[in-house]
Design an enzyme around this catalytic site. Structure first.
Site, short mmCIF file in Angstrom:
data_model
loop_
_atom_site.label_atom_id
_atom_site.label_comp_id
_atom_site.label_asym_id
_atom_site.label_seq_id
_atom_site.Cartn_x
_atom_site.Cartn_y
_atom_site.Cartn_z
N ASN A 95 -42.47 -25.90 -92.35
CA ASN A 95 -42.76 -25.52 -93.73
C ASN A 95 -44.28 -25.35 -93.90
O ASN A 95 -45.06 -26.22 -93.52
CB ASN A 95 -42.29 -26.61 -94.70
CG ASN A 95 -40.90 -27.13 -94.36
OD1 ASN A 95 -39.94 -26.38 -94.32
ND2 ASN A 95 -40.80 -28.43 -94.10
N GLY A 102 -35.71 -31.59 -85.27
CA GLY A 102 -36.76 -32.44 -84.74
C GLY A 102 -37.98 -32.38 -85.64
O GLY A 102 -38.61 -33.39 -85.96
N GLU A 130 -34.56 -24.03 -93.51
CA GLU A 130 -34.20 -23.12 -92.42
C GLU A 130 -32.84 -23.48 -91.85
O GLU A 130 -32.59 -24.66 -91.55
CB GLU A 130 -35.26 -23.18 -91.31
CG GLU A 130 -35.04 -22.11 -90.25
CD GLU A 130 -36.07 -22.17 -89.13
OE1 GLU A 130 -36.42 -21.12 -88.58
OE2 GLU A 130 -36.53 -23.28 -88.82
N GLU A 159 -45.20 -27.04 -84.12
CA GLU A 159 -45.10 -26.70 -85.54
C GLU A 159 -46.40 -26.09 -86.07
O GLU A 159 -46.38 -25.23 -86.95
CB GLU A 159 -44.73 -27.95 -86.35
CG GLU A 159 -43.45 -28.63 -85.93
CD GLU A 159 -42.25 -27.71 -85.84
OE1 GLU A 159 -42.16 -26.75 -86.64
OE2 GLU A 159 -41.40 -27.92 -84.95
#
Length: 789
Positions: free
Chosen positions: A241, A237, A104, A273
């Site tokens: 995925n 950080g 990304e 995440e």
């Protein structure tokens, strides 16, 4: 882009020691002429279309094929970068290195030829061979085959769900892991050898959070495994995925040196995440204009879920300080951008990974949840995820889903907030018939416009609360109220009549909730002082009164304001007036038994190490190993301030504990002798294993008032090298913004010289923000000098 989806079949053959690989790739779909693939790989050897070799052009990171067909076959060669932290690169470990990836926003094209566009989702069938049979390969999905043939270890992986290229992950190296089978999924924390024992906290938090997310979304996590992977050199950080989330080591592993604040941060980052695994991975934005859809939602949901599993951690209050206040600060510049911002080319993407896309968007969602009600909001999210699973969506699709469930005009209100940069200030004046409310855009430079927001206002008097929508320039309220936004859920500033504010400021024992509200007052009135809407002396008086309130968020915001003032003003008088408050707070928090006070203890001890020679002498009389983790940064700063630089340099050279390495780097940047600081910056720069951590050194050095004249030469000398490391990550723009806004104070000639040498287009937002901050900061210096000289 006419392409909608594709199926990728990949065979990758790695020469690990040579940091090279070759690839055979089949891309299947319905392809119209001309076909344009994104590619930054080194060499394309052959391309076939439907089995026949075709001519192609490979230039400007793009492959053009003037044919149509159903299968593209590509043979290519590529190398693994040893400098950049984007695409596929080498990450140094204690005993060697691994190969890892960061896709990304546009790193996938540096890994394989592909349609590197979030709207073109693909199914990926991947096989990887590596020339050392002792090495392991990690991919988004689980391995269905792992065998050694002719000295090569070959992995085949389960095909992925339909997903965007920026969510791909590949890791190759020697790994260690702790794993658990949990409700039909294999959950793992993956580290370099010797460190997996530090992953237990993360794995336990992951299980609790996974339960909460599956219940909230009403959709099970769709993959068979989920890895949390510790990466030594990592620009971000963490990165979401799908099925293989990567983290900076310090944001995943809990060691004996981890403070309680960092423990909470680890939980919040994992939660952020994990939120993406549905909101971003399962349903993905169509284009980077709506990056905020991913990041805002994960910012909001990440903290929300941690507050559910750890209700005593004050996470919602920390959101106010970390996301609401920080985003309003940036959003008060005239150079701010809308939450939904037009992205015309890939170079612009990295610059919008900022507190507007994260903090402002998250704060707006928090405001809308408050407006709709928590359960109605949740049902709207479930509606959205079910409708767009394994495909792409736009912001309007989310508003429609929320609106369908609630029946409220969410689309109208949200469009009003995301399509315009900035935010309103609501001014309240008493009149004979009640209260007159006026709204206008707030900026530090007092540049207003005619924009009108639809503001969901909540107000209170005593214990009663009312709510209404303020959607005109002016209105008269016949209702009498004392507090606006008493629960601090709104995204607007409020200017009160002086009498009303004074009544609250003079209250001896405000309730805890009133304390949170006073933190927002403090933030608003600091902004008013920077904008010269009130005098600096008036703000200092307000700050002094609010500083008597013993409230978690109040103290956090005060410490941040003090830190800003110290970085800007470099004034001994200021240090002397801040010292007593800092000593008082440390004395109070050291006596308390609330675990959250450890967060304040760490912040206050760190500040005292900067301000007080007596405190430095006291803390250095202790042995480092006997101190709580909360005191380690303070101890390191004391070493730096007292000239014991080599002890810090040794910690950095050993680099055995990532969190201590970062603390030592941050401490070194407080050195007041420019020549010594330059030597250590050069030493850190030469260490390839610290290239991700170099950003801590640079950001700290830009805010060191004693280093303002010297940092310019160091940055000019190393600028191109820094670009090579951080290109595409957003860090270059942040660095330039900090450099101009702090080191630019009193250095207008150096600023102009610097800007004449760099490519301003690739750090456009950083330059614009930095120049505006510089005006604000220099005005503050001038105002403070008038009062206290």
């Amino acid at each position: 882009m006419t392409q909608k989806s594709a199926i990728y079949e990949l065979e990758l053959d790695f020469l690990f020691k040579d940091l090279k690989y070759s690839g055979k790739e089949r891309i299947k779909g319905e392809f119209n002429s001309p076909i344009k693939l994104n590619s930054r790989v080194d060499k394309i050897n052959k391309i076939l279309m439907d089995g026949k070799e075709v001519d192609f052009k490979h230039e400007n990171d793009e492959i053009t094929i003037n044919r149509e067909g159903k299968e593209i076959y590509i043979e290519f060669e590529n190398r693994v970068s040893e400098i950049s932290l984007m695409g596929i690169y080498k990450s140094i470990t204690k005993d060697g290195y691994i190969i890892t990836t960061q896709m990304e926003p546009t790193g996938a094209r540096s890994f394989i030829p592909c349609f590197d566009d979030p709207s073109v989702k693909g199914i990926f069938k991947v096989a990887v061979s590596v020339d050392d049979p002792t090495l392991e390969v990690i991919f988004n999905t689980d391995a269905t085959e792992d065998k050694v043939v002719n000295g090569k270890r070959i992995f085949k992986f389960r095909e992925t769900p339909k997903m965007s290229t920026y969510l791909l992950y590949l890791g190759i190296g020697r790994f260690e892991r702790i794993s658990e089978e949990y409700k039909g999924k294999v959950l793992s924390v993956v580290t370099e050898p010797g460190k997996s024992k530090y992953g237990r906290f993360a794995l336990d938090i992951l299980k609790e959070l996974l339960d909460q997310y599956e219940e909230y979304y009403e959709i099970k996590f769709p993959l068979k495994k989920l890895d949390l992977i510790s990466i030594n050199q990592f620009a971000a950080g963490a990165m979401e995925n799908w099925g293989a989330i990567t983290f900076r080591e310090s944001l995943l592993l809990k060691t004996e040196n981890t403070s309680f604040n960092m423990e909470k941060t680890i939980a919040k980052v994992i939660s952020h995440e994990l939120a993406h695994q549905w909101f971003g991975d399962l349903v993905t934005m169509k284009w980077w204009d709506d990056l905020w859809l991913n990041e805002s939602f994960a910012t909001f949901m990440g903290d929300k879920m941690v507050s559910i599993i750890r209700p005593d951690w004050k996470v919602d209050e920390e959101f106010i300080n970390e996301s609401l206040f920080s985003s309003m600060e940036l959003d008060s510049l005239t150079t701010t951008h809308p939450i939904s911002v037009e992205v015309r080319n890939p170079d612009e993407i990295s610059e919008i990974f900022d507190s507007i896309s994260y903090g402002k968007g998250g704060s707006i969602l928090r405001m809308i949840e408050d407006y709709m009600g928590k359960e109605e909001f949740r049902k709207g999210i479930v509606n959205y995820l079910n409708k767009y699973s394994y495909s792409n969506a736009e912001a309007q699709d989310l508003w429609n889903s929320l609106q369908e469930v609630s029946g409220k005009k969410i689309s109208e209100i949200m469009k009003n907030w995301i399509s315009k940069g900035g935010h309103p200030v609501v001014e309240i004046v008493k009149i004979p018939d009640g209260l007159k409310l006026t709204q206008s855009r707030f900026t530090y430079l007092n540049k207003e416009d005619d924009y009108i927001w639809k503001i969901p206002l909540k107000v209170s008097k005593g214990k009663s609360q009312m709510e209404f929508t303020f959607e005109d320039k002016k209105m008269v309220s016949l209702m009498d109220f004392d507090m606006v936004d008493p629960n601090v859920r709104g995204y607007y500033r409020v200017s009160y009549e002086e009498d009303s504010l004074e009544r609250f400021l003079n209250k001896k024992r405000p309730s805890y909730q009133e304390g949170v509200w006073l933190a927002k007052v403090l933030d608003d009135y600091f902004a008013f002082a920077l904008a010269k809407r009130i005098g600096l002396d008036k703000f200092i008086d307000i700050m002094d009164k609010i500083s008597k309130v013993n409230n978690y968020v109040v103290i956090m915001r005060l410490l941040d304001i003090h830190g800003d003032l110290l970085s800007i003003l470099d004034n001994e008088y200021l240090r002397e007036i801040l010292l007593p408050y800092t000593e008082k707070v440390l004395s109070e928090v050291e006596k308390g038994d609330d675990k959250n006070l450890k967060v304040l203890k760490e912040r206050v001890a760190t500040r005292l190490a900067q301000l007080s020679k007596d405190y430095r002498k006291n803390i250095l009389s202790s042995k480092l190993e006997s101190l709580e983790p909360e005191y380690r940064l303070a101890y390191f700063i004391a070493l730096a301030k007292e000239g014991m630089y080599e002890q810090l340099a040794d910690i950095i050279r050993r680099h055995s504990d990532e969190q201590d390495t970062v603390r030592a780097i941050q401490a070194l940047t407080t050195i007041e002798d420019p020549a010594i600081l330059i030597n250590y910056l050069d030493e850190i720069k030469e260490r390839k294993d610290l290239r991700a951590n170099l950003i801590y050194a640079i950001m700290g050095a830009t805010r060191n008032p004693k280093f303002r004249n010297n940092i310019w030469d160091w940055i000019n000398k190393n600028y191109e090298w820094l670009r090579e490391i951080y290109a595409g990550s957003g860090y270059m723009s942040f660095m330039v913004e900090s450099l101009i806004s702090y080191a630019g104070i009193g250095n207008s000639q150096r600023v102009n010289e610097f800007l004449s040498k760099i490519n301003r287009n690739e750090v456009k937002r950083g330059v614009e923000n930095g120049l505006e901050w510089l005006k604000i900061h220099e005005s503050l210096v001038e105002g403070f000098s008038r009062i206290h000289n």
